[in-house]
Design a protein around this motif. Structure first.
Motif, PDB file in Angstrom:
ATOM      1  N   VAL A 117      39.500  51.660  32.091  1.00 47.06           N
ATOM      2  CA  VAL A 117      39.627  53.077  31.750  1.00 47.06           C
ATOM      3  C   VAL A 117      40.984  53.372  31.131  1.00 47.06           C
ATOM      4  CG1 VAL A 117      39.757  55.401  32.712  1.00 47.06           C
ATOM      5  CG2 VAL A 117      37.959  53.849  33.450  1.00 47.06           C
ATOM      6  N   ASP A 118      42.048  52.809  31.701  1.00 51.44           N
ATOM      7  CA  ASP A 118      43.388  53.019  31.142  1.00 51.44           C
ATOM      8  C   ASP A 118      43.473  52.498  29.715  1.00 51.44           C
ATOM      9  OD1 ASP A 118      44.222  54.201  33.473  1.00 51.44           O
ATOM     10  OD2 ASP A 118      45.198  52.402  34.279  1.00 51.44           O
ATOM     11  N   GLY A 119      42.855  51.329  29.471  1.00 46.49           N
ATOM     12  CA  GLY A 119      42.868  50.775  28.126  1.00 46.49           C
ATOM     13  C   GLY A 119      42.105  51.642  27.137  1.00 46.49           C
ATOM     14  N   ILE A 120      40.976  52.187  27.586  1.00 44.82           N
ATOM     15  CA  ILE A 120      40.174  53.064  26.721  1.00 44.82           C
ATOM     16  C   ILE A 120      40.920  54.357  26.429  1.00 44.82           C
ATOM     17  CG2 ILE A 120      38.084  54.477  26.641  1.00 44.82           C
ATOM     18  CD1 ILE A 120      36.652  52.225  28.145  1.00 44.82           C
ATOM     19  N   ARG A 121      41.533  54.946  27.458  1.00 45.56           N
ATOM     20  CA  ARG A 121      42.281  56.196  27.268  1.00 45.56           C
ATOM     21  C   ARG A 121      43.379  56.025  26.219  1.00 45.56           C
ATOM     22  NH1 ARG A 121      42.128  57.457  33.230  1.00 45.56           N
ATOM     23  NH2 ARG A 121      40.739  59.241  33.458  1.00 45.56           N
TER      24      ARG A 121
ATOM     25  N   GLY B 261      31.889  41.895  40.660  1.00 44.79           N
ATOM     26  CA  GLY B 261      32.569  43.040  40.069  1.00 44.79           C
ATOM     27  C   GLY B 261      33.415  42.706  38.867  1.00 44.79           C
ATOM     28  N   GLY B 262      33.664  41.401  38.618  1.00 47.99           N
ATOM     29  CA  GLY B 262      34.455  41.028  37.455  1.00 47.99           C
ATOM     30  C   GLY B 262      35.928  40.904  37.796  1.00 47.99           C
ATOM     31  N   ASP B 263      36.689  40.273  36.873  1.00 46.65           N
ATOM     32  CA  ASP B 263      38.114  40.054  37.089  1.00 46.65           C
ATOM     33  C   ASP B 263      38.951  41.264  36.714  1.00 46.65           C
ATOM     34  OD1 ASP B 263      37.567  37.485  37.958  1.00 46.65           O
ATOM     35  OD2 ASP B 263      37.690  36.647  35.936  1.00 46.65           O
ATOM     36  N   VAL B 264      38.484  42.071  35.746  1.00 46.98           N
ATOM     37  CA  VAL B 264      39.227  43.228  35.287  1.00 46.98           C
ATOM     38  C   VAL B 264      38.704  44.463  35.992  1.00 46.98           C
ATOM     39  CG1 VAL B 264      39.916  44.590  33.276  1.00 46.98           C
ATOM     40  CG2 VAL B 264      39.545  42.127  33.041  1.00 46.98           C
ATOM     41  N   SER B 265      39.583  45.220  36.634  1.00 46.58           N
ATOM     42  CA  SER B 265      39.159  46.371  37.416  1.00 46.58           C
ATOM     43  C   SER B 265      38.711  47.509  36.513  1.00 46.58           C
ATOM     44  CB  SER B 265      40.303  46.855  38.314  1.00 46.58           C
ATOM     45  OG  SER B 265      41.320  47.458  37.534  1.00 46.58           O
ATOM     46  N   PHE B 266      37.939  48.415  37.101  1.00 48.73           N
ATOM     47  CA  PHE B 266      37.462  49.584  36.364  1.00 48.73           C
ATOM     48  C   PHE B 266      38.641  50.433  35.899  1.00 48.73           C
ATOM     49  CE2 PHE B 266      35.835  54.047  36.504  1.00 48.73           C
ATOM     50  CZ  PHE B 266      35.016  53.947  35.392  1.00 48.73           C
ATOM     51  N   ASP B 267      39.641  50.597  36.757  1.00 47.42           N
ATOM     52  CA  ASP B 267      40.812  51.399  36.389  1.00 47.42           C
ATOM     53  C   ASP B 267      41.542  50.799  35.190  1.00 47.42           C
ATOM     54  OD1 ASP B 267      40.294  53.210  38.381  1.00 47.42           O
ATOM     55  OD2 ASP B 267      41.682  52.319  39.822  1.00 47.42           O
ATOM     56  N   GLN B 268      41.637  49.459  35.133  1.00 46.80           N
ATOM     57  CA  GLN B 268      42.285  48.809  33.993  1.00 46.80           C
ATOM     58  C   GLN B 268      41.529  49.106  32.697  1.00 46.80           C
ATOM     59  OE1 GLN B 268      42.536  44.798  36.132  1.00 46.80           O
ATOM     60  NE2 GLN B 268      44.201  44.624  34.659  1.00 46.80           N
TER      61      GLN B 268
ATOM     62  N   GLY C 106      39.580  41.742  26.587  1.00 43.42           N
ATOM     63  CA  GLY C 106      40.128  40.407  26.377  1.00 43.42           C
ATOM     64  C   GLY C 106      40.408  39.691  27.676  1.00 43.42           C
ATOM     65  N   SER C 107      40.672  38.397  27.590  1.00 49.08           N
ATOM     66  CA  SER C 107      40.950  37.600  28.786  1.00 49.08           C
ATOM     67  C   SER C 107      42.214  38.067  29.499  1.00 49.08           C
ATOM     68  CB  SER C 107      41.091  36.121  28.403  1.00 49.08           C
ATOM     69  OG  SER C 107      42.114  35.952  27.427  1.00 49.08           O
ATOM     70  N   ASP C 108      43.094  38.748  28.759  1.00 51.59           N
ATOM     71  CA  ASP C 108      44.328  39.256  29.354  1.00 51.59           C
ATOM     72  C   ASP C 108      44.163  40.669  29.899  1.00 51.59           C
ATOM     73  OD1 ASP C 108      43.983  40.502  26.956  1.00 51.59           O
ATOM     74  OD2 ASP C 108      46.051  40.250  26.245  1.00 51.59           O
ATOM     75  N   GLY C 109      42.929  41.191  29.841  1.00 50.26           N
ATOM     76  CA  GLY C 109      42.673  42.528  30.353  1.00 50.26           C
ATOM     77  C   GLY C 109      42.837  43.633  29.330  1.00 50.26           C
TER      78      GLY C 109
END
Length: 430
Positions: A236-240, A227-234, A275-278
């Motif tokens: 989506v929040d970044g895109i928003r 599933g990866g290290d960065v969650s889907f919610d993270q 990015g690596s920092d999410g």
């Protein structure tokens, strides 16, 4: 099992208009195909079958209650007397994967009720642009609940909604937050006078779909990366945070997002990177796109990946039981099945090689036996003694005509001794 549900949704203020003394709240979204709320799936076919029951139903101020504080049907006389604000649902439809309806509000009838006055003021503010916050509504309906486990759009469910019957569409005049409304929690008094629990659910019509793992490669990537290290919610929040104010993400893929500009009713595709920092950043300009809907035969309501279906079909055809296998085990079993023809060919080749080697050894053994038997003639050695020397040594002995030495006791030695036969040494003394 029958269930009473109140579903909260929000309407864009730009969808509110007025013609004379009639307000219209357009495109109120009541449900979305395949959405999971409170771990219950709302299938497309059930939504499409039930939308007609919403036509002409009242749109009261909030969910109607009786004097005892129990939720009641909006068609109940007590509900009409206490919550009717001259509004109702019209143009109910199910299109493009959503159940939609328009709400019509009669201004003069609304002004006759205190909550109606609040609503008129709110609608006027939306039209004037002085309050662009969404107008919240809550759909009241009955449904039959079927026990079933599965997953839809990345969300697990335990039950499936069926036989939907709409009762009303409540307009929540007092603004509320984006969370599940407390208004929807309580008891409902049914037509038989029995109290039933009311369930509240929040529908975010703008909730994005997680499509990062769509298709075979996405499925394999999900297995490999868990599933990866960065969650889907993270993500989506970044895109928003990067989108215009009047926009929201619709579908999020592994490398790009499709987002909607509801102010202009347009869809755009734009590449992004994490990015690596999410942190999330756009790495391309937006490109306008259109939504294309395709319909395919349903083979299993719990799966929507045709590649995975093919993998399951291949395993089942090979007689492999897949019922208890998770995704990782399915992939391992499929890989073994795919490589099996090559393994079978290798086994056959090794068997043939062993067969040829056995035949070659048998020929060498026969040659050695014949040669050893030949060399043992006129010797005290036995054929087994020559065989112990090996084939190459026996060939060398024969080539050089070096037979084994003749030793006493052989027929040749006995023949040499015959010349003294009958000789008597005592005769010399005479």
């Amino acid at each position: 099992m029958s269930k009473r549900v109140h579903i909260l949704s929000a309407v864009n203020a730009a969808n509110i208009s007025k013609d004379g003394s009639t307000y219209t709240i357009r495109d109120v979204c009541c449900a979305v195909d395949g959405i999971v709320m409170n771990r219950r799936l709302y299938p497309a076919d059930q939504l499409a079958a039930g939308f007609a029951t919403l036509e002409g139903k009242p749109a009261p101020a909030g969910h109607p209650k009786n004097a005892a504080g129990q939720h009641i049907s909006a068609l109940n006389g007590e509900a009409l007397a206490s919550a009717w604000i001259g509004s109702y649902a019209r143009n109910a439809r199910h299109a493009a994967g959503r159940t939609l309806v328009d709400v019509v509000v009669n201004e003069s009838q609304a002004r006759a009720h205190p909550k109606g006055l609040q609503l008129v003021a709110r609608l006027d503010a939306a039209i004037a642009g002085t309050n662009v916050e969404p107008v919240h509504v809550s759909t009241g309906l009955m449904l039959d609940e079927i026990k079933a486990n599965g997953e839809s759009n990345g969300k697990a469910y335990d039950t499936v909604a069926s036989n939907l019957r709409y009762d009303h569409l409540a307009i929540l005049v007092d603004e509320i937050g984006a969370g599940t409304p407390e208004e929807g929690v309580g008891m409902f008094l049914n037509s038989a006078g029995q109290a039933e629990e009311v369930e509240a659910a929040a529908l975010n019509a703008a909730e994005p779909e997680d499509k990062r793992h769509a298709g075979l490669m996405g499925w394999i990537r999900k297995l490999v990366t868990n599933g990866g290290d960065v969650s889907f919610d993270q993500i989506v929040d970044g895109i928003r945070a990067l989108l215009p104010k009047e926009a929201y993400p619709r579908e999020v893929f592994q490398r790009y997002v499709v987002w909607a500009d509801y102010a202009n009713d347009k869809l755009f595709r734009q590449d992004y990177a994490v990015g690596s920092d999410g942190s999330v950043a756009f790495i391309s300009d937006p490109v306008e796109v259109t939504r294309k809907v395709e319909y395919q035969p349903v083979t299993n309501s719990q799966r929507d990946d045709p590649v995975k279906d093919k993998i399951l079909a291949a395993l089942n055809a090979a007689g492999i039981n897949t019922a208890s296998l998770d995704d990782a085990q399915l992939l391992t079993a499929y890989n073994s099945l795919v490589t099996k023809p090559g393994q079978d060919a290798l086994t056959a080749a090794n068997s043939k090689l062993a067969e040829l080697e056995l035949a070659a050894n048998a020929a060498k053994d026969a040659e050695l036996t014949a040669l050893a038997t030949e060399l043992a003639v006129n010797t005290s050695l036995k054929p087994e003694d020559f065989k112990a020397m090996g084939l190459e040594r026996c060939k060398e002995l024969k080539a050089n005509a070096k037979a084994a030495p003749i030793v006493p006791g052989t027929p040749a030695a006995n023949a040499a001794a015959d010349e003294f036969a009958g000789y008597d040494l005592n005769k010399l003394e005479a």
